[in-house]
Design a protein around this motif. Structure first.
Motif, PDB file in Angstrom:
ATOM      1  N   LEU A 198       0.829  -1.197   0.000  1.00 34.07           N
ATOM      2  CA  LEU A 198       0.000   0.000   0.000  1.00 34.07           C
ATOM      3  C   LEU A 198       0.868   1.254   0.000  1.00 34.07           C
ATOM      4  O   LEU A 198       1.970   1.261   0.542  1.00 34.07           O
ATOM      5  N   GLY A 199       0.332   2.299  -0.601  1.00 35.45           N
ATOM      6  CA  GLY A 199       1.047   3.563  -0.600  1.00 35.45           C
ATOM      7  C   GLY A 199       0.071   4.709  -0.765  1.00 35.45           C
ATOM      8  O   GLY A 199      -1.113   4.505  -1.039  1.00 35.45           O
ATOM      9  N   GLY A 257      -3.615   3.421  -2.212  1.00 39.49           N
ATOM     10  CA  GLY A 257      -3.797   2.372  -3.206  1.00 39.49           C
ATOM     11  C   GLY A 257      -2.528   1.593  -3.428  1.00 39.49           C
ATOM     12  O   GLY A 257      -1.520   1.784  -2.739  1.00 39.49           O
ATOM     13  N   THR A 258      -2.603   0.697  -4.390  1.00 38.84           N
ATOM     14  CA  THR A 258      -1.439  -0.124  -4.717  1.00 38.84           C
ATOM     15  C   THR A 258      -0.847   0.265  -6.063  1.00 38.84           C
ATOM     16  O   THR A 258       0.115  -0.336  -6.494  1.00 38.84           O
TER      17      THR A 258
END
Lengths: 276, 744
Positions: B236-237, B248-249
């Protein structure tokens, strides 16, 4: 789109200019016709920044499982960039490496390039995605070889940047952030690039010659007519003279030469400290 | 004149009516006036009527001040003096003072982000409100938490947060346990001033466990920090910027961590909620039962939330020594297995091969009859991996009374090291792993065998850069490790000091060796463990002040079974059995079982062993009974019944007690406490609940092993993390997880 307050301010300013100031003052303030800000039609629904979306969608030219690596010449630059940072803080090099990758890849960074950078700086790919999505100057979808960035901040907007953009879009037959069918041009918007004194302006990122011949030039004091000329010169492969396009101005000086500061400026008066 | 007199009288009365009030307010507002008199000493200040009495720390937290008084400092929270250790933040100081500061992004077990701004407080001499979660407390700081400045700051932050937060509380699963909802009751305005469009964000697919409604996200980044710091999976970030910011990824990707369910708990809003629990219940309808988990040998502390007879969800409880406040996905989401494939009536297989439901009396009579027809040495009892100590005690007593000593627990292997407790327990303790600086994992993949132990190792590796060496088949790790080898050969090399990893072990202050319980299944386990002990001796792993030689068990029943002495050899016992009593044992190999053997299956799920069973005796699952379990570090814990059992099922020990009476060998206990009295004569440590009984005798008294070590490489013990026992195999959610999350 810009907040309505800014448009309102522009309209107010126009009203002030036309009603109260003398003709001469107006002509000096506005040497070119200014389009009324309110004349602009509905704004396209595209996002105003160069970033298309904050998530990746697979396309034939942009897939995570594609192979991507820096060219041999750029690999030397990568080593040079990384040498600026301590070996345990390699991730500091993410921004310069993304920039290099963007130059090498024709103006945009595919996911595969971000993954390659993550491998080089030894972080998880998501840490590179975070940086690339944060900075609007990293394009994550395809752009033209000449990426034209119209300044949209208030001074340029008041001086007609909306019209410049509309002219460009109409001339090239594209929407904002869309690439022309020949892959040569794309138009985007940017926020203030610090050329307010020569507003309106565009910046042209030239990716046609790879990362060696990469240039990033400003074209200032534009008119709709002039901006089309610039585009056509670029299309022919010529390099238009950068900077102000006003025939009578030099850099950011006033039209027709200096009106003040003719001689050496006088030094500021100094107090005689001994007299105190 | 009369007019003047009247006016004077009026003003007089007004004066006289005002004066006492002024005097009173003087006394109220400035108590220092009274304190100024010479008699009033320092004792006056605490008796001040304006100042509320000091409060207890938030959540009953105890603060341990460092022994050296110089490492402590004093701050003032709302006028009260608080002593705190150096390095505490302003927010922690307020918590010690009993003032609960509102917060979204701050979480005590994650790094500090300081981006929600909800915890603003006023600090004297600071020009602006201060984000208390990120501000270190300084000596003499005067913190004010209930001033108009602090309150206005929080109200402002709340208004900004609510600006883009959808008004969908009635259809939000977080409703009722939502931090934003609660705090907006305290700091939210009664109307909004925001007239623009609210932003909306595309939902992300994080897999079958976590449901996302990203529009509700307030960008606290707790989930990002959890994934990075605790789960060790950087998926995740925080993407984008400004109003386009979202979690989101980027590239679509499922969250592959085995701890992913915890993001549901740490999300302060309804952005990340439980997918299986979606729209099933409201939290105020649920009854919480504080119990423990039995799907692995960790014994994570959980709360089973039930509505009527149904387990609705499982959430973690805080236990600093075992699971902190996280639980694995298997623990959290196995609960729907409790509702499927259940055995609810005693059944006998008829001549046509079909099961027929019968009464308990008939079933027990049939079993007792068969029991008397076989020779005593042909009777074998097998306890399953989910058995509690009471039922294992009853099973052992019963089989012994029938004249057989073949009682075993599955997973303990042919010759388990049951003589010394230190040989099968995690002697360092799960929390003790944090002190280690070098780990040597032998034949164990803690990530799938005991996710919470793995989380501790991950925490240690992250905090102290501890080195991890691993011997075993290639496996997934979520921290840096060295793969030293695949089989016993590497052990020999390390024992002889020829392996490069020896230098790391040599220089370690607190080395830890963790051997997997999967090694128990090997024929040469004695030789293996004696080799591991050689390594331990050579590298100073066991010292009077540090015991770093550990065994990581696999099943909840294993430690108690070894304490109680269920140690018969499975292969021999099964081969010679004519009467096999399976108490929830599904994973034991029945290939060698004679064709004519009579199999009784007592358990709660129709799982593998039912196919071979002749009689089925339904029993209750861990959520329905009171039982004692000992975890891998030797900590004894109880399960508490949360829901009534299904159908006609009974507690395991009761069934055996009833059977013993029908079979004419009545066991001498009629109540749970009587069974526990019996346990106290065998393994008194099983009665010390919530305590870790440390092994007293070291392994040095063990006789030397004479076995030859085989060169066969170690095997993967847990193939599918999500399906390890009867409950998880019956669970639909676990089946989805195995289908989507396991790497092909």
């Amino acid at each position: 789109m810009l907040p309505p307050a800014a448009r309102l301010a522009a309209r107010r300013l126009l009203g002030i200019c036309s009603s109260s100031a003398s003709e001469a003052a107006v002509s000096r303030l506005a040497p070119f016709p200014i389009a009324a800000a309110s004349a602009r039609g509905p704004v396209s629904s595209a996002r105003p920044f160069s970033t298309a979306l904050n998530y990746h969608i697979d396309s034939p030219e942009n897939k995570p499982d594609m192979k991507w690596e820096f060219s041999e010449a750029n690999m030397k630059k990568v080593k040079d960039i990384l040498s600026h940072y301590p070996s345990n803080y390699k991730q500091s090099g993410i921004i310069p490496l993304l920039d290099l990758a963007q130059q090498q890849h024709g103006g945009w960074v595919p996911v595969a390039a971000m993954d390659a950078i993550a491998k080089i700086v030894e972080v998880a790919p998501i840490r590179v995605y975070e940086v690339a999505t944060f900075y609007t100057m990293f394009n994550r979808t395809k752009v033209g070889k000449y990426h034209l960035l119209v300044c949209g901040t208030t001074p340029c907007m008041i001086r007609g940047s909306r019209e410049i953009e509309d002219t460009l879009l109409e001339h090239l037959g594209v929407k904002r952030n869309e690439v022309t069918s020949d892959g040569l041009f794309s138009v985007g918007e940017m926020e203030c690039m610090g050329c307010c004194v020569n507003a309106p302006m565009i910046a042209v990122a030239d990716y046609s010659k790879g990362s060696e011949g990469y240039t990033y030039n400003y074209y200032e004091d534009l008119t709709p007519k002039r901006v089309i000329e610039i585009v056509e010169m670029l299309r022919r492969g010529e390099t238009p003279p950068r900077g102000t396009q006003h025939p009578e101005r030099k850099n950011s000086g006033p039209a027709g030469g200096n009106t003040t500061l003719h001689g050496e400026p006088k030094p500021p008066p100094c107090r005689d400290l001994d007299a105190c | 004149m009369a007019f003047l007199a009247r006016a004077l009288r009026q003003s007089n009365s007004r004066l006289s009516s005002r004066c006492p009030a002024v005097a009173a307010s003087c006394r109220w507002i400035s108590p220092t006036a009274a304190a100024g008199s010479p008699e009033a000493g320092a004792a006056v200040a605490p008796a001040d009527p304006e100042m509320p009495p000091p409060r207890e720390p938030v959540g009953g937290a105890r603060v341990e001040l460092p022994p050296n008084p110089e490492d402590a400092l004093e701050v003032f929270v709302d006028g009260h003096t608080v002593r705190i250790p150096k390095g505490f933040t302003v927010l922690q100081a307020c918590e010690v003072a009993g003032v609960d500061i509102p917060r979204f992004c701050y979480h005590s077990r994650l790094s500090i982000a300081g981006n929600c701004r909800m915890c603003l407080v006023e600090v004297e001499k600071s020009p602006k409100p201060v984000a208390s979660c990120a501000m270190p407390a300084l000596p003499g700081m005067k913190i004010k938490t209930n001033t108009p400045v602090a309150k206005k700051a929080r109200e402002g932050v709340m208004e900004f947060l609510l600006m883009n937060h959808p008004l969908d509380c009635p259809i939000c699963d977080q409703g009722g346990e939502c931090d934003l909802q609660d705090q907006s009751m305290a700091f939210g305005a009664d109307r909004g001033r925001f007239t623009e469009m609210k932003r909306s964000v595309v939902d992300k697919n994080l897999g079958p466990l976590v449901k996302t409604v990203m529009t509700r996200c307030i960008q606290c980044t707790r989930c990002v920090r959890f994934a990075t710091e605790v789960a060790g999976v950087q998926d995740l970030g925080m993407l984008g910027r400004g109003s386009g910011e979202e979690i989101g990824t980027y590239v679509e990707k499922l969250m592959t961590s085995e701890l992913s369910g915890n993001v549901i708990d740490i999300c302060p809003v309804g952005a990340l909620t439980s997918k299986p629990f979606a729209f099933k219940a409201r939290n105020w309808e649920l009854k919480g039962t504080e119990t423990i988990d039995v799907t692995d040998a960790v014994g994570s502390n959980i709360r089973v939330d039930s509505r009527g007879p149904e387990v609705m969800r499982i959430v973690p409880r805080i236990n600093e020594d075992i699971n902190e406040e996280w639980i694995s996905d298997k623990t959290r989401f196995c609960y729907d297995g409790l509702k499927r494939q259940r055995l609810n009536d005693p059944m006998i297989r008829g001549p046509d091969g079909r099961f027929k439901a019968v009464t308990w009396r008939d079933a027990l009579t049939v079993v007792a009859e068969v029991l008397h027809q076989v020779k005593p040495e042909e009777i074998t009892g097998v306890a399953g991996k989910l058995s509690d100590a009471e039922s294992m005690m009853a099973l052992k007593d019963f089989v012994n009374r029938m004249g057989s000593d073949k009682v075993l627990c599955e997973g303990n292997g042919p010759n388990p090291p049951a003589d010394l407790r230190s040989n099968y327990l995690m002697n360092t303790g799960i929390a003790g792993l944090e002190k280690a600086d070098v780990f040597l994992l032998v034949g164990t993949q803690p990530r799938v065998e005991a996710a919470m132990v793995n989380a501790r190792i991950q925490k240690t590796v992250r905090a102290t850069q501890a080195k991890v060496g691993y011997i075993g088949p290639p496996a997934d790790f979520n921290y840096d490790h060295e793969h030293l080898g695949t089989g016993p050969q590497t052990l020999v090399e390390i024992a002889e000091g020829q392996h490069p990893f020896c230098s790391a072990l040599q220089s370690a202050k607190n080395p830890v060796i963790i051997a997997g319980a999967g090694l128990f299944e090997r024929e040469d386990q004695d030789a293996l463990f004696s080799r591991i002990e050689t390594i331990a001796k050579k590298f100073n792993v066991t010292r009077p002040d540090w015991n770093g030689l550990n065994v990581l068990l696999l099943h909840a029943a294993q430690a108690a079974a070894l304490d109680l002495g269920l140690v018969a050899n499975p292969a021999e016992s099964i081969k010679s059995a004519k009467f096999l009593y399976l108490m929830g044992a599904d994973d034991i190999s029945l290939d060698k079982l004679p064709e004519d053997a009579f199999v009784v299956y007592q358990g709660h799920h129709g799982d593998k062993a039912v196919y071979r069973a002749n009689v089925i005796l339904p029993s209750s699952a861990f959520s329905e009974k009171e039982g004692t379990y000992e975890n891998t570090e030797g900590c004894t814990q109880w399960t508490i019944p949360a829901v009534p059992t299904v159908g006609d099922a009974r507690d395991d020990w009761k069934i055996i007690r009833a059977l013993s009476e029908v079979a004419g060998a009545q066991l001498p206990y009629n109540s749970l406490s009587a069974v526990r009295d019996r346990i106290s004569t065998v393994a008194p440590n099983l009665l010390h609940v919530d305590e870790r009984e440390l092994p007293t005798i070291s392994s040095e008294v063990k006789p030397p092993a004479k076995q030859q070590m085989s060169s066969a490489p170690f095997k993967t013990v847990v193939e599918n993390f999500y399906m390890t026992d009867a409950i998880t195999r019956a669970s639909k959610i676990m089946a989805q997880c195995s289908a989507t999350l396991l790497k092909k």
